[in-house]
Write a protein that holds these residues in place. Structure first.
Motif, PDB file in Angstrom:
ATOM      1  N   PRO A  26       0.816  -1.230   0.000  1.00  0.00           N
ATOM      2  CA  PRO A  26       0.000   0.000   0.000  1.00  0.00           C
ATOM      3  C   PRO A  26       0.844   1.272   0.000  1.00  0.00           C
ATOM      4  O   PRO A  26       0.453   2.279  -0.591  1.00  0.00           O
ATOM      5  CB  PRO A  26      -0.829  -0.122   1.279  1.00  0.00           C
ATOM      6  CG  PRO A  26      -0.138  -1.130   2.113  1.00  0.00           C
ATOM      7  CD  PRO A  26       0.537  -2.077   1.178  1.00  0.00           C
ATOM      8  N   LYS A  29       2.069   1.622  -3.624  1.00  0.00           N
ATOM      9  CA  LYS A  29       0.965   2.002  -4.507  1.00  0.00           C
ATOM     10  C   LYS A  29       0.605   3.471  -4.317  1.00  0.00           C
ATOM     11  O   LYS A  29       0.396   4.207  -5.292  1.00  0.00           O
ATOM     12  CB  LYS A  29      -0.257   1.128  -4.233  1.00  0.00           C
ATOM     13  CG  LYS A  29      -1.396   1.368  -5.208  1.00  0.00           C
ATOM     14  CD  LYS A  29      -2.538   0.393  -4.985  1.00  0.00           C
ATOM     15  CE  LYS A  29      -3.678   0.640  -5.978  1.00  0.00           C
ATOM     16  NZ  LYS A  29      -4.813  -0.294  -5.776  1.00  0.00           N
ATOM     17  N   ALA A  30       0.530   3.923  -3.062  1.00  0.00           N
ATOM     18  CA  ALA A  30       0.201   5.318  -2.782  1.00  0.00           C
ATOM     19  C   ALA A  30       1.274   6.248  -3.348  1.00  0.00           C
ATOM     20  O   ALA A  30       0.962   7.289  -3.933  1.00  0.00           O
ATOM     21  CB  ALA A  30       0.037   5.533  -1.282  1.00  0.00           C
ATOM     22  N   ALA A  34       0.494   8.861  -6.373  1.00  0.00           N
ATOM     23  CA  ALA A  34       0.714  10.280  -6.113  1.00  0.00           C
ATOM     24  C   ALA A  34       1.669  10.882  -7.142  1.00  0.00           C
ATOM     25  O   ALA A  34       1.447  11.983  -7.650  1.00  0.00           O
ATOM     26  CB  ALA A  34       1.263  10.469  -4.697  1.00  0.00           C
ATOM     27  N   TYR A 213      -0.157  11.699  -1.722  1.00  0.00           N
ATOM     28  CA  TYR A 213       0.255  10.416  -1.142  1.00  0.00           C
ATOM     29  C   TYR A 213      -0.704  10.022  -0.016  1.00  0.00           C
ATOM     30  O   TYR A 213      -1.188   8.888   0.037  1.00  0.00           O
ATOM     31  CB  TYR A 213       1.682  10.507  -0.610  1.00  0.00           C
ATOM     32  CG  TYR A 213       2.083   9.297   0.202  1.00  0.00           C
ATOM     33  CD1 TYR A 213       2.567   8.143  -0.411  1.00  0.00           C
ATOM     34  CD2 TYR A 213       1.958   9.304   1.593  1.00  0.00           C
ATOM     35  CE1 TYR A 213       2.915   7.027   0.334  1.00  0.00           C
ATOM     36  CE2 TYR A 213       2.301   8.196   2.346  1.00  0.00           C
ATOM     37  CZ  TYR A 213       2.781   7.058   1.714  1.00  0.00           C
ATOM     38  OH  TYR A 213       3.110   5.956   2.451  1.00  0.00           O
ATOM     39  N   TYR A 214      -0.981  10.950   0.870  1.00  0.00           N
ATOM     40  CA  TYR A 214      -1.875  10.677   2.004  1.00  0.00           C
ATOM     41  C   TYR A 214      -3.261  10.274   1.495  1.00  0.00           C
ATOM     42  O   TYR A 214      -3.875   9.330   1.999  1.00  0.00           O
ATOM     43  CB  TYR A 214      -1.961  11.901   2.906  1.00  0.00           C
ATOM     44  CG  TYR A 214      -2.866  11.719   4.107  1.00  0.00           C
ATOM     45  CD1 TYR A 214      -2.443  10.966   5.204  1.00  0.00           C
ATOM     46  CD2 TYR A 214      -4.133  12.291   4.138  1.00  0.00           C
ATOM     47  CE1 TYR A 214      -3.276  10.784   6.305  1.00  0.00           C
ATOM     48  CE2 TYR A 214      -4.966  12.115   5.231  1.00  0.00           C
ATOM     49  CZ  TYR A 214      -4.533  11.356   6.310  1.00  0.00           C
ATOM     50  OH  TYR A 214      -5.357  11.165   7.397  1.00  0.00           O
ATOM     51  N   GLN A 215      -3.748  10.994   0.499  1.00  0.00           N
ATOM     52  CA  GLN A 215      -5.070  10.709  -0.057  1.00  0.00           C
ATOM     53  C   GLN A 215      -5.139   9.291  -0.617  1.00  0.00           C
ATOM     54  O   GLN A 215      -6.085   8.539  -0.345  1.00  0.00           O
ATOM     55  CB  GLN A 215      -5.388  11.731  -1.155  1.00  0.00           C
ATOM     56  CG  GLN A 215      -6.711  11.453  -1.872  1.00  0.00           C
ATOM     57  CD  GLN A 215      -6.907  12.402  -3.051  1.00  0.00           C
ATOM     58  OE1 GLN A 215      -6.361  13.512  -3.068  1.00  0.00           O
ATOM     59  NE2 GLN A 215      -7.659  11.964  -4.044  1.00  0.00           N
ATOM     60  N   HIS A 216      -4.127   8.910  -1.396  1.00  0.00           N
ATOM     61  CA  HIS A 216      -4.134   7.582  -2.008  1.00  0.00           C
ATOM     62  C   HIS A 216      -3.899   6.499  -0.958  1.00  0.00           C
ATOM     63  O   HIS A 216      -4.443   5.371  -1.091  1.00  0.00           O
ATOM     64  CB  HIS A 216      -3.065   7.503  -3.099  1.00  0.00           C
ATOM     65  CG  HIS A 216      -3.436   8.263  -4.346  1.00  0.00           C
ATOM     66  ND1 HIS A 216      -4.468   7.898  -5.147  1.00  0.00           N
ATOM     67  CD2 HIS A 216      -2.872   9.376  -4.881  1.00  0.00           C
ATOM     68  CE1 HIS A 216      -4.543   8.761  -6.164  1.00  0.00           C
ATOM     69  NE2 HIS A 216      -3.602   9.666  -6.015  1.00  0.00           N
ATOM     70  N   PHE A 217      -3.118   6.805   0.077  1.00  0.00           N
ATOM     71  CA  PHE A 217      -2.870   5.804   1.128  1.00  0.00           C
ATOM     72  C   PHE A 217      -4.138   5.547   1.924  1.00  0.00           C
ATOM     73  O   PHE A 217      -4.463   4.397   2.243  1.00  0.00           O
ATOM     74  CB  PHE A 217      -1.750   6.302   2.052  1.00  0.00           C
ATOM     75  CG  PHE A 217      -1.314   5.262   3.041  1.00  0.00           C
ATOM     76  CD1 PHE A 217      -0.463   4.232   2.659  1.00  0.00           C
ATOM     77  CD2 PHE A 217      -1.744   5.308   4.366  1.00  0.00           C
ATOM     78  CE1 PHE A 217      -0.058   3.269   3.572  1.00  0.00           C
ATOM     79  CE2 PHE A 217      -1.347   4.349   5.276  1.00  0.00           C
ATOM     80  CZ  PHE A 217      -0.502   3.331   4.887  1.00  0.00           C
ATOM     81  N   ASP A 219      -7.243   6.046   0.848  1.00  0.00           N
ATOM     82  CA  ASP A 219      -8.200   5.392  -0.015  1.00  0.00           C
ATOM     83  C   ASP A 219      -7.910   3.897  -0.190  1.00  0.00           C
ATOM     84  O   ASP A 219      -8.803   3.107  -0.457  1.00  0.00           O
ATOM     85  CB  ASP A 219      -8.205   6.058  -1.416  1.00  0.00           C
ATOM     86  CG  ASP A 219      -8.795   7.465  -1.354  1.00  0.00           C
ATOM     87  OD1 ASP A 219      -9.450   7.778  -0.352  1.00  0.00           O
ATOM     88  OD2 ASP A 219      -8.584   8.227  -2.307  1.00  0.00           O
ATOM     89  N   GLU A 220      -6.648   3.556  -0.043  1.00  0.00           N
ATOM     90  CA  GLU A 220      -6.257   2.149  -0.174  1.00  0.00           C
ATOM     91  C   GLU A 220      -6.784   1.388   1.011  1.00  0.00           C
ATOM     92  O   GLU A 220      -7.269   0.531   1.262  1.00  0.00           O
ATOM     93  CB  GLU A 220      -4.727   2.063  -0.212  1.00  0.00           C
ATOM     94  CG  GLU A 220      -4.192   0.652  -0.302  1.00  0.00           C
ATOM     95  CD  GLU A 220      -4.471   0.001  -1.623  1.00  0.00           C
ATOM     96  OE1 GLU A 220      -4.359  -1.243  -1.729  1.00  0.00           O
ATOM     97  OE2 GLU A 220      -4.816   0.710  -2.582  1.00  0.00           O
TER      98      GLU A 220
END
Length: 220
Positions: A26, A29-30, A34, A213-217, A219-220
């Motif tokens: 994760p 991926k994040a 990003a 990065y925080y947003q995608h992490f 959401d994961e």
């Protein structure tokens, strides 16, 4: 002085290794998502900036911003490369003075822009089409001219139409009616003002990387 914490694991168990691998994916991926988002923003905004400066779509599309790893791969060490494929494009980002050696020969507005796929220059014209000759003008920049083939009627009327490579090739062949047409003007130097703001666009989007990065992490 602040202390530091070090953790050393000797002979880790399979469970520990699996747990660490489970955490890595994760994160990777994040980081990759990003970086791709930042790279795409830079490309879109950068190309719009080039167009707004009055440059062509081809100039805009030559601005690239690519994220790595590409495809379906992910990495915690994701990166992006920003570049312009036209090697002299940076002068429009920084501005500056280009000096002749001793003269810069610039094509006139009526001169064909290209010969084949290459941007027209005096040396390319001579090698691909035919000779050029100077026109000296006291108190004014010199010109480089060529012979262009025209019809007898056009030569008599003085209305020669658009300057084309085909007409110039005909003129260089030496057959039929011809007229002299200036193609290049010679100047000592050219002062280029800043046209692009690609570095500012890149810096502004790079500052958003942590938020993406925080947003995608999450959401994961």
């Amino acid at each position: 002085m602040a202390g530091s914490l070090r953790i050393k694991v000797d002979d880790p168990s399979d469970a520990w290794i699996k747990a660490m691998k489970g955490k890595y994916k994760p994160i990777a991926k994040a980081a990759t998502m990003a970086m791709r988002q930042v790279a795409n923003n830079i490309k879109v905004e950068g190309r719009a900036n080039i167009i707004s400066a009055g440059f062509s779509r081809a100039w805009a599309n030559s601005f690239r911003s690519d994220a790595y790893p590409s495809g379906g791969k992910v990495s915690a060490d994701a990166a992006a490369m920003v570049r312009h494929k036209i090697d002299y494009a940076d002068i429009f980002e920084t501005g500056g003075v280009i000096h002749g050696d001793p003269t810069l020969w610039l094509p006139l507005p009526s001169t064909p822009k290209r010969i084949g796929r290459k941007r027209i220059t005096p040396s390319l014209y001579i090698s691909q089409i035919g000779p050029l000759f100077p026109i000296r003008r006291p108190g004014k920049p010199p010109l480089l001219a060529a012979r262009m083939g025209v019809s007898a009627r056009a030569k008599k009327s003085g209305s020669f139409g658009k300057v084309t490579n085909a007409k110039l090739r005909k003129g260089a062949s030496g057959s039929g009616p011809r007229v002299a047409v200036p193609l290049f003007v010679g100047i000592r130097q050219v002062d280029i003002k800043q046209k692009f703001h690609l570095r500012a666009i890149t810096k502004a989007n790079a500052a958003k990387l942590a938020a993406y990065y925080y947003q995608h992490f999450i959401d994961e």
